[in-house]
Design an enzyme around this catalytic site. Structure first.
Site, PDB file in Angstrom:
ATOM      1  N   ASN A  26     -20.747 -39.555  -0.679  1.00 55.02           N
ATOM      2  CA  ASN A  26     -20.094 -40.836  -0.379  1.00 55.02           C
ATOM      3  C   ASN A  26     -21.098 -41.937  -0.050  1.00 55.02           C
ATOM      4  OD1 ASN A  26     -18.265 -42.845   0.649  1.00 55.02           O
ATOM      5  ND2 ASN A  26     -16.805 -41.193   1.030  1.00 55.02           N
ATOM      6  N   GLN A  82      -5.623 -41.410  -1.154  1.00 54.99           N
ATOM      7  CA  GLN A  82      -4.925 -42.696  -1.049  1.00 54.99           C
ATOM      8  C   GLN A  82      -4.570 -43.065  -2.491  1.00 54.99           C
ATOM      9  OE1 GLN A  82      -6.141 -44.393   2.922  1.00 54.99           O
ATOM     10  NE2 GLN A  82      -8.047 -44.641   1.773  1.00 54.99           N
ATOM     11  N   GLY A  88      -3.762 -47.609   0.464  1.00 49.13           N
ATOM     12  CA  GLY A  88      -5.124 -47.775   0.980  1.00 49.13           C
ATOM     13  C   GLY A  88      -6.224 -47.488  -0.022  1.00 49.13           C
ATOM     14  N   GLN A  89      -5.836 -47.177  -1.273  1.00 50.11           N
ATOM     15  CA  GLN A  89      -6.856 -46.892  -2.289  1.00 50.11           C
ATOM     16  C   GLN A  89      -7.659 -48.163  -2.580  1.00 50.11           C
ATOM     17  OE1 GLN A  89      -5.483 -46.229  -6.370  1.00 50.11           O
ATOM     18  NE2 GLN A  89      -6.832 -44.472  -6.550  1.00 50.11           N
ATOM     19  N   THR A  90      -8.976 -48.047  -2.486  1.00 53.31           N
ATOM     20  CA  THR A  90      -9.830 -49.208  -2.778  1.00 53.31           C
ATOM     21  C   THR A  90     -10.588 -49.041  -4.090  1.00 53.31           C
ATOM     22  OG1 THR A  90     -11.609 -48.259  -1.436  1.00 53.31           O
ATOM     23  CG2 THR A  90     -10.143 -49.844  -0.351  1.00 53.31           C
ATOM     24  N   VAL A  91     -10.805 -47.792  -4.519  1.00 57.96           N
ATOM     25  CA  VAL A  91     -11.437 -47.547  -5.822  1.00 57.96           C
ATOM     26  C   VAL A  91     -10.334 -47.018  -6.755  1.00 57.96           C
ATOM     27  CG1 VAL A  91     -13.193 -46.246  -7.075  1.00 57.96           C
ATOM     28  CG2 VAL A  91     -13.679 -47.059  -4.752  1.00 57.96           C
ATOM     29  N   HIS A  93      -9.433 -45.141  -9.052  1.00 57.03           N
ATOM     30  CA  HIS A  93      -9.794 -43.953  -9.838  1.00 57.03           C
ATOM     31  C   HIS A  93      -9.418 -42.758  -8.963  1.00 57.03           C
ATOM     32  CE1 HIS A  93     -13.119 -41.999 -12.562  1.00 57.03           C
ATOM     33  NE2 HIS A  93     -12.168 -41.121 -12.256  1.00 57.03           N
ATOM     34  N   HIS A  95      -9.057 -39.783  -6.657  1.00 54.20           N
ATOM     35  CA  HIS A  95     -10.072 -38.981  -5.964  1.00 54.20           C
ATOM     36  C   HIS A  95      -9.498 -38.422  -4.671  1.00 54.20           C
ATOM     37  CE1 HIS A  95     -10.504 -43.132  -4.492  1.00 54.20           C
ATOM     38  NE2 HIS A  95     -10.870 -42.615  -3.338  1.00 54.20           N
ATOM     39  N   HIS A  97     -10.486 -37.132  -0.849  1.00 56.58           N
ATOM     40  CA  HIS A  97     -11.481 -37.127   0.214  1.00 56.58           C
ATOM     41  C   HIS A  97     -11.496 -35.748   0.868  1.00 56.58           C
ATOM     42  CE1 HIS A  97     -11.773 -41.667   0.724  1.00 56.58           C
ATOM     43  NE2 HIS A  97     -10.622 -41.576   0.082  1.00 56.58           N
TER      44      HIS A  97
HETATM   45  P1  AMP Z   1     -10.344 -45.064  -1.164  1.00 53.34           P
HETATM   46  O1  AMP Z   1     -10.395 -46.247  -0.206  1.00 53.34           O
HETATM   47  O2  AMP Z   1      -9.401 -44.000  -0.768  1.00 53.34           O
HETATM   48  O3  AMP Z   1     -10.157 -45.551  -2.595  1.00 53.34           O
HETATM   49  O4  AMP Z   1     -11.775 -44.391  -1.080  1.00 53.34           O
HETATM   50  C1  AMP Z   1     -12.910 -44.896  -1.703  1.00 53.34           C
HETATM   51  C2  AMP Z   1     -14.086 -44.090  -1.226  1.00 53.34           C
HETATM   52  O5  AMP Z   1     -15.136 -44.245  -2.150  1.00 53.34           O
HETATM   53  C3  AMP Z   1     -14.633 -44.525   0.135  1.00 53.34           C
HETATM   54  O6  AMP Z   1     -14.859 -43.362   0.922  1.00 53.34           O
HETATM   55  C4  AMP Z   1     -15.940 -45.232  -0.230  1.00 53.34           C
HETATM   56  O7  AMP Z   1     -16.915 -45.111   0.797  1.00 53.34           O
HETATM   57  C5  AMP Z   1     -16.346 -44.480  -1.483  1.00 53.34           C
HETATM   58  N1  AMP Z   1     -17.173 -45.205  -2.439  1.00 53.34           N
HETATM   59  C6  AMP Z   1     -17.010 -46.464  -2.896  1.00 53.34           C
HETATM   60  N2  AMP Z   1     -17.924 -46.755  -3.855  1.00 53.34           N
HETATM   61  C7  AMP Z   1     -18.686 -45.640  -4.001  1.00 53.34           C
HETATM   62  C8  AMP Z   1     -19.803 -45.299  -4.822  1.00 53.34           C
HETATM   63  N3  AMP Z   1     -20.324 -46.155  -5.683  1.00 53.34           N
HETATM   64  N4  AMP Z   1     -20.329 -44.070  -4.704  1.00 53.34           N
HETATM   65  C9  AMP Z   1     -19.819 -43.176  -3.826  1.00 53.34           C
HETATM   66  N5  AMP Z   1     -18.761 -43.429  -3.024  1.00 53.34           N
HETATM   67  C10 AMP Z   1     -18.211 -44.642  -3.110  1.00 53.34           C
END
Ligand code: AMP
Length: 154
Positions: A26, A82, A88-91, A93, A95, A97
């Site tokens: 992470n 998320q 709460g998903q920020t990326v 794609h 995944h 945790h």
């Molecule tokens: P979420 O908010 O559930 O989408 O989680 C996104 C997660 O991705 C968080 O734990 C971030 O710290 C992690 N993250 C974001 N960008 C990267 C990256 N480039 N490489 C590794 N982890 C990342």
């Protein structure tokens, strides 16, 4: 090189590969050993995965979590997904945790979910936005440490 949402992830930061998933260290872990299981195919939502991909993600989560709990001296685990921006998903794609847990790591156990929610302005723990992203060297070091526990041939 795999994608994680808009980010291109170098092999050096990947410690695990299965047929359909990869394990990623992470950028901003909320505790030591907080890692991610990501689908190789760039899809946003859990339900976008095929049945085979979903099964592979859960089996990968099972394998990785056992190593994470042991190597980071955990005694429990938090799993979190998320699934969509309102959750709460920020990326964008899909995944999972995986977060190792120890007695007393959070005074209020469920505060971990506030740390996971990067948009939450009222969180009591360290703020994700303020947390400094780790260096590529630090991420490589952790991925190198974890990679030896898995048979990665794909
Ligand atoms: P979420 O908010 O559930 O989408 O989680 C996104 C997660 O991705 C968080 O734990 C971030 O710290 C992690 N993250 C974001 N960008 C990267 C990256 N480039 N490489 C590794 N982890 C990342």
């Amino acid at each position: 090189m795999f994608k994680f949402g808009p980010n291109l992830i170098p092999e050096t930061q990947i410690f695990y590969k299965s047929t359909y998933c990869f394990g990623l260290v992470n950028l901003k872990p909320i505790v030591a050993g907080h890692v991610l299981v990501v689908s190789k195919r760039l899809v946003t939502r859990f339900n976008d995965l095929t049945a085979e991909e979903a099964v592979d993600m859960m089996l990968s989560t099972k394998k990785i979590s056992a190593i994470i709990e042991k190597q980071y001296q955990g005694s429990s685990l938090t799993f979190a997904m998320q699934d969509g921006p309102e959750a709460g998903q920020t990326v964008p794609h899909v995944h999972m945790h995986i977060i190792p847990r120890r007695k007393g790591d959070y005074a209020n156990n469920d505060d971990i979910y506030e740390d996971l929610d990067q948009r939450n302005k009222h969180k009591k723990g360290p703020d994700n936005e303020e947390r400094t992203p780790r260096s590529a060297a630090e991420m490589k070091e952790e991925a190198d440490f974890l990679r030896v526990f898995f048979n990665n041939d794909e």
